[in-house]
Scaffold this motif. Sequence first.
Motif, short mmCIF file in Angstrom:
data_model
loop_
_atom_site.label_atom_id
_atom_site.label_comp_id
_atom_site.label_asym_id
_atom_site.label_seq_id
_atom_site.Cartn_x
_atom_site.Cartn_y
_atom_site.Cartn_z
N UNK A 120 11.59 -2.21 -11.57
CA UNK A 120 12.63 -3.53 -10.39
C UNK A 120 11.27 -4.45 -9.62
N UNK A 121 10.02 -4.06 -9.80
CA UNK A 121 8.78 -4.41 -9.44
C UNK A 121 8.22 -5.18 -10.79
N UNK A 122 8.24 -3.98 -11.96
CA UNK A 122 7.70 -5.16 -13.21
C UNK A 122 8.89 -6.07 -13.87
N UNK A 123 10.01 -5.94 -13.86
CA UNK A 123 10.67 -7.38 -14.38
C UNK A 123 11.00 -8.86 -13.43
N UNK A 124 10.87 -8.19 -11.86
CA UNK A 124 10.95 -9.37 -11.11
C UNK A 124 9.63 -10.22 -11.29
N UNK A 125 8.38 -9.51 -11.54
CA UNK A 125 6.82 -9.99 -11.12
C UNK A 125 6.04 -10.04 -11.79
N UNK A 126 6.01 -8.57 -12.45
CA UNK A 126 4.72 -7.98 -13.24
C UNK A 126 5.02 -8.54 -15.02
N UNK A 127 6.17 -8.61 -15.59
CA UNK A 127 6.17 -9.31 -16.66
C UNK A 127 5.49 -10.78 -16.85
N UNK A 128 6.78 -11.20 -15.50
CA UNK A 128 7.01 -12.92 -16.03
C UNK A 128 5.23 -13.47 -15.57
N UNK A 129 4.62 -12.77 -15.04
CA UNK A 129 3.29 -12.62 -14.10
C UNK A 129 1.92 -12.81 -14.79
N UNK A 130 2.23 -11.66 -15.35
CA UNK A 130 1.00 -11.44 -16.16
C UNK A 130 1.19 -11.44 -17.76
N UNK A 131 2.55 -11.55 -18.25
CA UNK A 131 2.47 -11.42 -19.63
C UNK A 131 3.15 -12.59 -20.24
N UNK A 132 4.07 -13.37 -19.52
CA UNK A 132 4.86 -14.52 -19.13
C UNK A 132 6.08 -14.49 -20.14
N UNK A 133 6.61 -13.61 -19.85
CA UNK A 133 7.55 -13.40 -20.12
C UNK A 133 9.15 -13.31 -19.11
N UNK A 134 9.49 -13.70 -18.76
CA UNK A 134 11.02 -14.14 -17.56
C UNK A 134 11.52 -12.71 -17.65
N UNK A 135 12.08 -12.96 -16.25
CA UNK A 135 12.81 -11.59 -16.16
C UNK A 135 13.92 -11.66 -17.11
N UNK A 136 14.44 -13.15 -17.91
CA UNK A 136 16.00 -12.98 -18.26
C UNK A 136 15.87 -12.80 -19.44
N UNK A 137 14.48 -12.24 -19.98
CA UNK A 137 14.23 -11.69 -21.79
C UNK A 137 13.16 -10.57 -21.53
N UNK A 138 13.88 -9.98 -20.53
CA UNK A 138 13.11 -8.60 -20.27
C UNK A 138 14.40 -7.39 -20.15
N UNK A 139 14.50 -6.29 -20.79
CA UNK A 139 15.53 -5.58 -20.65
C UNK A 139 14.70 -4.08 -20.21
N UNK A 140 15.51 -3.63 -19.37
CA UNK A 140 15.71 -2.76 -18.63
C UNK A 140 16.52 -1.36 -19.36
N UNK A 141 15.85 -0.19 -20.33
CA UNK A 141 16.53 1.02 -21.27
C UNK A 141 15.93 2.25 -20.14
N UNK A 142 17.37 2.98 -19.75
CA UNK A 142 17.02 3.77 -19.58
C UNK A 142 17.78 5.36 -20.02
N UNK A 143 17.82 6.50 -20.07
CA UNK A 143 18.25 7.01 -21.07
C UNK A 143 20.10 7.15 -20.24
#
Length: 795
Positions: free
Chosen positions: A610-633
């Motif tokens: 949740x932290x990566x999607x909502x905060x780290x990736x948008x802030x450090x990488x510049x990709x918003x949460x709506x363009x980030x996909x979580x994949x799990x087994x």
Amino acid sequence: MSTEPETTEEAEPKAPGATAEDRTPGEAAAASPGVGADSGPDGDGDSGRDTGEDTDAAAEGGAASAGEPTGTAADGADGEAAGAEGTGSEAAAQRSEAEAELAAQRLERERIERRKAEKRGPIAAGAGLSGTAADLLAAVRAVESGEKPVAPVLRRPEPAPRAAAPEPARRPQQMSAPAVPASAPAPRTVEAVRAVLTGAGAPDGLAPQVVAALGEGADGQLREDPWQLLRVTGVRPEQADGFARALLGTECGPDDERRGRALTVWLLEQAALAGHTALDAPALTAALTQRAVPDPDAAVQSTLAEGEALVFQDALETAAPVAAPARDDAGDDAEGEERPVRVLVGLERYALAEESLADGLARVMNSAPKDDGSGADWERAADSAGRSAAELIRTVAGHGLVLHTGGDASRAEAAALLRAARGLGLRAWAARHTTGGADVHAFGTAPRGLPDGPEDGTDGEHGEHAERGAYGEHGADSFVVTVADLLSGVRGPGRDADGALDLDLLVVLDAPQLDVETGAVLAESLPDGARLVLSGDPGVLWSAGPGRVFADLLAARVCPQVASRTPDPGPVGELVSGIGIGELNQVEAPGKEVVIVPVRDAGEAVHRTVQLVADSVPRAIGIPAEQTQVITPGHGGAVGTRALNTALKERLNPGPGRFGGFDPGDRIAYSPAPGRTMPGHVVRADAEGLHLDCSGAPVVVPKERVEQSVRPGWALTAHQAVGLRWPAVVVVLPGDAAAALTRPWVYTAFGRAERHLSVVHGVEQALQRAVAEVPQKPRTTRLPALLRAQVPTAG
């Protein structure tokens, strides 16, 4: 690659636990999927185990009782396969895409059956067979003549000890309700079935499903053969046994011939859900033995005699025979040498599809391509393209069927082919399985700056201006449709007077997602003289449905194959390329393109995701949460899609879930049909139903179908995500998924990222071991043997 993201700590959100029905991926791995199945960490039957017992690990909630639902078209199996496709255009408002697709497939199947009937004739082969194969052929001929075979054709004298064959893993989404609900069964019939069920202690809620499976007179069929209850999706053999004991009393026993037949058909259906089009006879009898069938050979023989299954003998490939000494007996010479054969048993539905697919592909390969331009024109088109694209164009110019392999960057080569063909005046179309993911404009022009691009760094004659000339003002997207839309006629070239697709060249992207039934309809729909190009990445997970069409064609080597030399760019592309050859390499990621986030337990995995999607990736990488996909087994467990979607919704779009658990703005995964997933988001809800936006296509899901076909989509399984790509992807690997990881799963999951990949890593050395040692296990299919019988092997 970096091992720590740039993050800010915050209060850890709750990690919702899975329900009692759910299994974790580790538990699913501990159980044994199907006979030779290939049950990946999604648990949907795409990878197998060498040992084990029957399990419902693939079922989302398991079948706790015969009356409990075991999944929907949206939830499917734990790791349902995906190949998301479009919903069509507004011009089909009077008829839904699913209706059109089903109608088109019915017409094509009628055409296929007519062609089969024309080709059927007396079988003269088999004179040189002996032993089991000869007995089996005699049994088949006895059945065809109306007699009941008496010889135990599948009995093997003193078989060598072998491990018990596991039963096929369940993927109930393959058998879930169709996209277009069937007409409601007659109330009188439902009530009659309900009376039979309640009288035997079975849940009366099964009555509509029983009527849908057995038709009119279902109550009488159940009384005569209680094991017909196995025809209902989600009913397990032990549940059918209990139902039979309640109805038959002392007459019920494990040696009942009806039970043996029903279990044989059930096992073949589960094998199909696991990807097999047929089963080896020894594996089938071993699975029947596991199910306490006293005489499994007799059970298979009875099933064949009743016409509920078919038996096949496929010649095995052998090394070149050693020259034998000359014989004096002319009679012995005439008899010839016996060829080793493999005895397979399968359902007629998939046998017909596989044979039709082989016939259609052989017709495409053996018919000369239409006269559509001189060789010099094709050569000029090839010269103006990049090097790999030029090879593809030259190969397609002279062949009816061509296989094109490569990663996501190789789509530019398929695009160059489409442009070149359009420029030559051909009616060229491309079909893909998904409507989202990789930007369609990337299919229109080749990437700049790649080693395989034009040497001057430009797009050559096929740049932006050439594209407008070849495609018109609407660009490449005008001639790219989904496979479902193409076959249903919702979009695409339409059909000619003979019912064939009105085109000269068809490029099928994401070809590994073709199953035998879709492939058969596609091949039979092509006109004589048309060219077919199957393009895709052979390293990704296979199709949701039975078969492995692309892999079988590559292995059969019956047509030209063009391997792309265009690498996937950047650190993510370098990492994924290494995984494809069994190497998990450390890559340089100066821009944090690849980040590894170690975790100790499930709660930390959910929190960090949740932290990566909502905060780290948008802030450090510049990709918003709506363009980030979580994949799990998988779907179940403490770090499955359900738990992650709950946590992500709470953080990104909290709300009461006023309409079936959804609120406007929620990300969703819409399944219009089993095995298809379309990502999108909720727009609104009203009396019509739930309004969705799926990659720009408006979709309205009626209220009664929301629970079946829509699920939260912040987190998906790798099978749902195959064929799609996002700017950023977070792959979550909980510790309990370690035993279920395979190289194709890791390759598929990691390869969904375009610019950034974060891996929430809790499996320690299991990840490297899976990449190096656990390849995709084969499915049992007949397509290679059928093709070799009709088409000479390519050099």
